[in-house]
Design a protein around this motif. Structure first.
Motif, PDB file in Angstrom:
ATOM      1  N   PRO A   5       2.136   0.093  17.799  1.00 21.14           N
ATOM      2  CA  PRO A   5       1.297  -0.828  17.030  1.00 21.14           C
ATOM      3  C   PRO A   5       1.238  -2.218  17.657  1.00 21.14           C
ATOM      4  CG  PRO A   5       3.276  -0.231  15.795  1.00 21.14           C
ATOM      5  CD  PRO A   5       3.318   0.504  17.081  1.00 21.14           C
ATOM      6  N   ASP A   6       0.035  -2.766  17.711  1.00 22.43           N
ATOM      7  CA  ASP A   6      -0.183  -4.123  18.213  1.00 22.43           C
ATOM      8  C   ASP A   6      -0.501  -4.996  17.007  1.00 22.43           C
ATOM      9  OD1 ASP A   6      -0.795  -6.417  19.590  1.00 22.43           O
ATOM     10  OD2 ASP A   6      -2.726  -5.693  20.336  1.00 22.43           O
ATOM     11  N   LYS A   7       0.448  -5.844  16.613  1.00 24.88           N
ATOM     12  CA  LYS A   7       0.270  -6.609  15.383  1.00 24.88           C
ATOM     13  C   LYS A   7      -0.756  -7.727  15.514  1.00 24.88           C
ATOM     14  CE  LYS A   7       4.420  -9.398  16.093  1.00 24.88           C
ATOM     15  NZ  LYS A   7       5.693  -9.756  15.496  1.00 24.88           N
ATOM     16  N   GLN A   8      -1.123  -8.127  16.722  1.00 25.79           N
ATOM     17  CA  GLN A   8      -2.119  -9.183  16.931  1.00 25.79           C
ATOM     18  C   GLN A   8      -3.478  -8.625  17.358  1.00 25.79           C
ATOM     19  OE1 GLN A   8      -2.139 -12.367  16.393  1.00 25.79           O
ATOM     20  NE2 GLN A   8      -0.002 -12.899  16.094  1.00 25.79           N
ATOM     21  N   ARG A   9      -3.703  -7.348  17.133  1.00 28.11           N
ATOM     22  CA  ARG A   9      -4.940  -6.696  17.556  1.00 28.11           C
ATOM     23  C   ARG A   9      -6.165  -7.378  16.943  1.00 28.11           C
ATOM     24  NH1 ARG A   9      -8.364  -2.508  15.994  1.00 28.11           N
ATOM     25  NH2 ARG A   9      -7.452  -2.386  13.923  1.00 28.11           N
ATOM     26  N   THR A  10      -7.227  -7.516  17.741  1.00 29.80           N
ATOM     27  CA  THR A  10      -8.486  -8.071  17.249  1.00 29.80           C
ATOM     28  C   THR A  10      -9.157  -7.030  16.363  1.00 29.80           C
ATOM     29  OG1 THR A  10      -8.731  -9.375  19.250  1.00 29.80           O
ATOM     30  CG2 THR A  10     -10.705  -9.011  17.955  1.00 29.80           C
ATOM     31  N   LYS A  11      -9.528  -7.449  15.153  1.00 29.49           N
ATOM     32  CA  LYS A  11     -10.119  -6.517  14.197  1.00 29.49           C
ATOM     33  C   LYS A  11     -11.594  -6.831  13.989  1.00 29.49           C
ATOM     34  CE  LYS A  11      -5.583  -6.533  12.474  1.00 29.49           C
ATOM     35  NZ  LYS A  11      -5.043  -7.129  13.686  1.00 29.49           N
ATOM     36  N   LYS A  12     -12.394  -5.792  13.946  1.00 25.06           N
ATOM     37  CA  LYS A  12     -13.836  -5.954  13.778  1.00 25.06           C
ATOM     38  C   LYS A  12     -14.165  -6.100  12.292  1.00 25.06           C
ATOM     39  CE  LYS A  12     -18.193  -3.732  14.935  1.00 25.06           C
ATOM     40  NZ  LYS A  12     -18.818  -2.593  15.587  1.00 25.06           N
ATOM     41  N   LEU A  13     -15.098  -7.007  12.000  1.00 25.28           N
ATOM     42  CA  LEU A  13     -15.589  -7.186  10.638  1.00 25.28           C
ATOM     43  C   LEU A  13     -16.929  -6.482  10.490  1.00 25.28           C
ATOM     44  CD1 LEU A  13     -14.821 -10.954  10.005  1.00 25.28           C
ATOM     45  CD2 LEU A  13     -13.680  -9.004   8.990  1.00 25.28           C
ATOM     46  N   LEU A  14     -17.143  -5.880   9.343  1.00 24.52           N
ATOM     47  CA  LEU A  14     -18.374  -5.142   9.081  1.00 24.52           C
ATOM     48  C   LEU A  14     -19.232  -5.896   8.071  1.00 24.52           C
ATOM     49  CD1 LEU A  14     -16.720  -1.634   8.677  1.00 24.52           C
ATOM     50  CD2 LEU A  14     -17.787  -2.571  10.722  1.00 24.52           C
ATOM     51  N   MET A  15     -20.435  -6.267   8.500  1.00 29.81           N
ATOM     52  CA  MET A  15     -21.402  -6.932   7.623  1.00 29.81           C
ATOM     53  C   MET A  15     -22.793  -6.431   7.987  1.00 29.81           C
ATOM     54  SD  MET A  15     -20.122 -10.892   7.512  1.00 29.81           S
ATOM     55  CE  MET A  15     -21.272 -11.410   6.263  1.00 29.81           C
ATOM     56  N   HIS A  16     -23.754  -6.701   7.114  1.00 31.71           N
ATOM     57  CA  HIS A  16     -25.137  -6.340   7.410  1.00 31.71           C
ATOM     58  C   HIS A  16     -25.664  -7.212   8.546  1.00 31.71           C
ATOM     59  CE1 HIS A  16     -25.721  -3.603   4.054  1.00 31.71           C
ATOM     60  NE2 HIS A  16     -25.036  -4.455   3.306  1.00 31.71           N
ATOM     61  N   LYS A  17     -26.527  -6.630   9.353  1.00 26.38           N
ATOM     62  CA  LYS A  17     -27.067  -7.318  10.529  1.00 26.38           C
ATOM     63  C   LYS A  17     -27.783  -8.619  10.167  1.00 26.38           C
ATOM     64  CE  LYS A  17     -28.171  -4.634  14.290  1.00 26.38           C
ATOM     65  NZ  LYS A  17     -27.095  -4.802  15.098  1.00 26.38           N
ATOM     66  N   GLU A  18     -28.500  -8.616   9.041  1.00 29.33           N
ATOM     67  CA  GLU A  18     -29.222  -9.826   8.626  1.00 29.33           C
ATOM     68  C   GLU A  18     -28.242 -10.954   8.307  1.00 29.33           C
ATOM     69  OE1 GLU A  18     -29.779  -6.821   6.701  1.00 29.33           O
ATOM     70  OE2 GLU A  18     -31.244  -6.251   8.224  1.00 29.33           O
ATOM     71  N   GLU A  19     -27.140 -10.606   7.643  1.00 28.65           N
ATOM     72  CA  GLU A  19     -26.128 -11.614   7.326  1.00 28.65           C
ATOM     73  C   GLU A  19     -25.502 -12.173   8.600  1.00 28.65           C
ATOM     74  OE1 GLU A  19     -24.105 -10.670   3.088  1.00 28.65           O
ATOM     75  OE2 GLU A  19     -23.664  -9.222   4.664  1.00 28.65           O
ATOM     76  N   ILE A  20     -25.234 -11.300   9.554  1.00 29.60           N
ATOM     77  CA  ILE A  20     -24.632 -11.742  10.816  1.00 29.60           C
ATOM     78  C   ILE A  20     -25.584 -12.671  11.560  1.00 29.60           C
ATOM     79  CG2 ILE A  20     -23.790 -10.989  13.075  1.00 29.60           C
ATOM     80  CD1 ILE A  20     -22.748  -8.450  11.701  1.00 29.60           C
ATOM     81  N   LYS A  21     -26.874 -12.326  11.590  1.00 35.65           N
ATOM     82  CA  LYS A  21     -27.854 -13.185  12.265  1.00 35.65           C
ATOM     83  C   LYS A  21     -27.913 -14.561  11.613  1.00 35.65           C
ATOM     84  CE  LYS A  21     -30.869  -9.547  14.007  1.00 35.65           C
ATOM     85  NZ  LYS A  21     -32.164  -8.873  13.868  1.00 35.65           N
ATOM     86  N   ARG A  22     -27.860 -14.583  10.287  1.00 36.24           N
ATOM     87  CA  ARG A  22     -27.883 -15.862   9.571  1.00 36.24           C
ATOM     88  C   ARG A  22     -26.627 -16.675   9.885  1.00 36.24           C
ATOM     89  NH1 ARG A  22     -27.519 -17.076   3.494  1.00 36.24           N
ATOM     90  NH2 ARG A  22     -26.383 -15.137   3.493  1.00 36.24           N
ATOM     91  N   LEU A  23     -25.488 -15.987   9.963  1.00 30.86           N
ATOM     92  CA  LEU A  23     -24.238 -16.673  10.300  1.00 30.86           C
ATOM     93  C   LEU A  23     -24.263 -17.221  11.720  1.00 30.86           C
ATOM     94  CD1 LEU A  23     -21.437 -14.452   8.739  1.00 30.86           C
ATOM     95  CD2 LEU A  23     -22.041 -16.774   8.130  1.00 30.86           C
ATOM     96  N   ILE A  24     -24.821 -16.456  12.647  1.00 34.84           N
ATOM     97  CA  ILE A  24     -24.894 -16.915  14.037  1.00 34.84           C
ATOM     98  C   ILE A  24     -25.682 -18.217  14.108  1.00 34.84           C
ATOM     99  CG2 ILE A  24     -25.889 -16.401  16.306  1.00 34.84           C
ATOM    100  CD1 ILE A  24     -25.166 -13.445  15.791  1.00 34.84           C
TER     101      ILE A  24
END
Length: 157
Positions: free
Chosen positions: A79-98
Motif C-alpha cells: 500500500p502507498d499511503k500518499q497515492r494520488t487519488k482521482k476525483l469523479l465529477m461531471h465533465k461540465e462541472e470540471i470545465k467550469r472549475l477549470i
C-alpha cells in the motif's frame, strides 16, 4: 452547490482549510479508491489536512490525502499511503472549475470525506487564499465567540 453531509457520516474534516481560505463554492466528488483504502477509511485512518486538488488533462486529482494502511492489510500488496487519488465529477462541472481555477488566486481544496449511499465522497471547495490579516481576524472572531460562550455559561450557573 453541494448539500452539507451529515456529521455522523463524516470520515475526516480539513479544519485547517477554513483558516487558510475563503470558500467561494463547494462541490461533491466521488473518489477512486482501492480496497485496502476503503477498509482504512472505515477505521478513520486518514489525514486530509495537507491535501490539495490539481487538474491534469481535464481530470481532477487529490494529492497529499494520506490514508494509512491497516496493520492487518494483505501481505501481497504494497500500500502507498500518499497515492494520488482521482476525483469523479461531471465533465461540465470540471470545465467550469477549470475556468475558475485559472483565475488568479483561486485553488481547489478538499474539505471533508464522508459516506453517501454506501460510497465515499470528497467535498471540495473553490477557494481563495486568506491574507495574514484575514487570518488574524478569524482568530479574533473565534476567541470573541468563546468568551461570549464562557460568559453565558457562567451566567446560567
Amino acid at each position: 452547490m453541494a448539500k452539507k453531509p451529515d456529521t455522523a457520516s463524516r470520515i475526516a474534516d480539513n479544519k485547517k482549510a477554513a483558516y487558510n481560505y475563503f470558500f467561494e463554492e463547494r462541490f461533491e466528488a466521488g473518489l477512486v479508491l482501492e480496497g485496502w483504502e476503503v477498509k482504512s477509511l472505515r477505521e478513520g485512518k486518514v489525514q486530509i489536512t495537507d491535501g490539495y486538488v490539481v487538474i491534469r488533462n481535464g481530470e481532477l486529482f487529490v494529492i497529499g490525502l494520506q490514508i494509512n494502511p491497516l496493520g492487518t492489510a494483505s501481505t501481497h500488496i504494497s500500500p502507498d499511503k500518499q497515492r494520488t487519488k482521482k476525483l469523479l465529477m461531471h465533465k461540465e462541472e470540471i470545465k467550469r472549475l477549470i475556468g475558475k481555477v485559472e483565475q488568479k488566486g483561486y485553488t481547489l481544496v478538499p474539505l471533508n470525506l464522508h459516506w453517501k449511499a454506501g460510497k465515499i465522497k470528497c467535498e471540495i471547495a473553490l477557494a481563495k487564499g486568506k491574507a495574514e490579516h484575514d487570518k488574524r481576524d478569524t482568530i479574533k472572531d473565534r476567541e470573541g465567540k468563546r468568551e461570549v460562550e464562557r460568559a453565558m455559561k457562567t451566567n446560567h450557573r
